[in-house]
Enzyme design. Structure first.
Site, mmCIF file in Angstrom:
data_model
loop_
_atom_site.group_PDB
_atom_site.id
_atom_site.type_symbol
_atom_site.label_atom_id
_atom_site.label_comp_id
_atom_site.label_asym_id
_atom_site.label_seq_id
_atom_site.Cartn_x
_atom_site.Cartn_y
_atom_site.Cartn_z
ATOM 1 N N ARG A 61 0.835 -1.197 0.000
ATOM 2 C CA ARG A 61 0.000 0.000 0.000
ATOM 3 C C ARG A 61 0.870 1.247 0.000
ATOM 4 N NH1 ARG A 61 -3.445 -2.780 4.745
ATOM 5 N NH2 ARG A 61 -1.277 -3.056 5.379
ATOM 6 N N ASP A 62 0.308 2.324 -0.519
ATOM 7 C CA ASP A 62 1.035 3.598 -0.591
ATOM 8 C C ASP A 62 0.993 4.276 0.773
ATOM 9 O OD1 ASP A 62 2.431 5.740 -1.589
ATOM 10 O OD2 ASP A 62 0.680 6.698 -2.490
#
Length: 302
Positions: A61-62
């Site tokens: 995930r960012d």
């Protein structure tokens, strides 16, 4: 031919020239060497090494789930296949000033053109995700910029300061005040970010900014805005920040679902490239010619 993979001491200078010219420059996102190769071949001025896209390609995930070492590994592969200047999305610098200056030094050695750092707390969260979006203290962020400028190995390396003031709802005054402090701290360009559906916020910012340094826009949510408006407002670069990874997800999902449901690869030839196109992309003919020169007796791999 592939990119030569050597240091490119003028990559930062090339990036700065693009930002400063009267004509708008364009960057396209890349998330791995294949994408970087395609972006360079398509004629884009800059490769944007997107934090969101690299994270996604690595199954993360960012939210700073990808380490700086993982990022460097991806960037090294990109550098080996394209000579187009690379601007790295460095998120919040992977920690404090020390983490960021160490990253900048490594990027300088690699011949990367520049790094973009944003003024949110670590770990950051993607700007378009509902969740904790908190600005870092402005003076602490200025310290990161100064540390980066003191650590870069070439004066041409480009530090882009990205303010998220509009994203978190802090307002135009805060965005302009922060951007000016970042400019005085040594930032070579300012990226003004917004998640509004129109470009009104960033165009207003540009009007007040009045060309103090080059400006960068990322029209993800206001993608229908004619680029002539950005150019007329003094922006130097527009970044298409996530379109390659999104295109990849769409194309791979379509093919995979079709093959899975039909239990056959028949009927997908119009959705995939021929093997020869991949061979041409990475110049397989070059290694065949080199083999004739260096292994005249066919001893390659023996």
């Amino acid at each position: 031919m592939l990119g030569n993979g050597n240091a490119v001491p003028d990559a930062g200078a090339a990036l700065k020239r693009l930002l400063a010219r009267d004509r708008l420059a364009f960057a396209m996102e890349a998330h791995n060497p294949l994408a970087a190769r395609i972006v360079g071949n398509a004629g884009f001025d800059v490769v944007w090494a997107s934090g969101f896209s690299i994270s996604t390609a690595l199954g993360k995930r960012d939210r700073n789930e990808v380490s700086s070492t993982q990022l460097i590994d991806v960037l090294q592969g990109m550098r080996e296949v394209t000579d187009t200047p690379i601007l790295v999305d460095a998120d919040t610098g992977f920690g404090d000033f020390n983490n960021f200056r160490l990253l900048v030094r490594r990027l300088s050695v690699m011949g990367v053109g520049g790094a973009c750092i944003e003024d949110k707390t670590f770990p950051k969260l993607n700007s378009f995700v509902n969740g904790r979006q908190v600005l870092i203290d402005a003076e602490e962020f200025c310290g990161k910029i100064r540390a980066a400028k003191d650590s870069q190995l070439s004066n041409d390396f480009c530090i882009v300061a990205r303010t998220e003031a509009l994203v978190v709802g802090a307002g135009m005054h805060e965005a302009l005040e922060r951007a000016e402090r970042y400019r005085l701290a040594g930032a070579d360009a300012i990226l003004i970010h917004s998640k509004e559906k129109t470009a009104d916020q960033v165009l207003e910012f540009a009007l007040h900014w009045a060309g103090r340094t080059p400006l960068i826009a990322v029209p993800t949510t206001y993608s229908e805005t004619p680029c002539e408006l950005f150019e007329a407002s003094g922006f130097g670069l527009v970044i298409w920040a996530n379109h390659m990874i999104r295109a990849s997800v769409a194309a791979m999902s379509e093919v995979c679902n079709q093959v899975s449901s039909q239990r056959s690869v028949q009927g997908i030839s119009n959705k995939i490239v021929a093997m020869e196109e991949v061979f041409d992309l990475f110049d397989y003919a070059e290694v065949t010619a080199a083999e004739r020169r260096y292994c005249p007796n066919g001893a390659a791999g023996a």
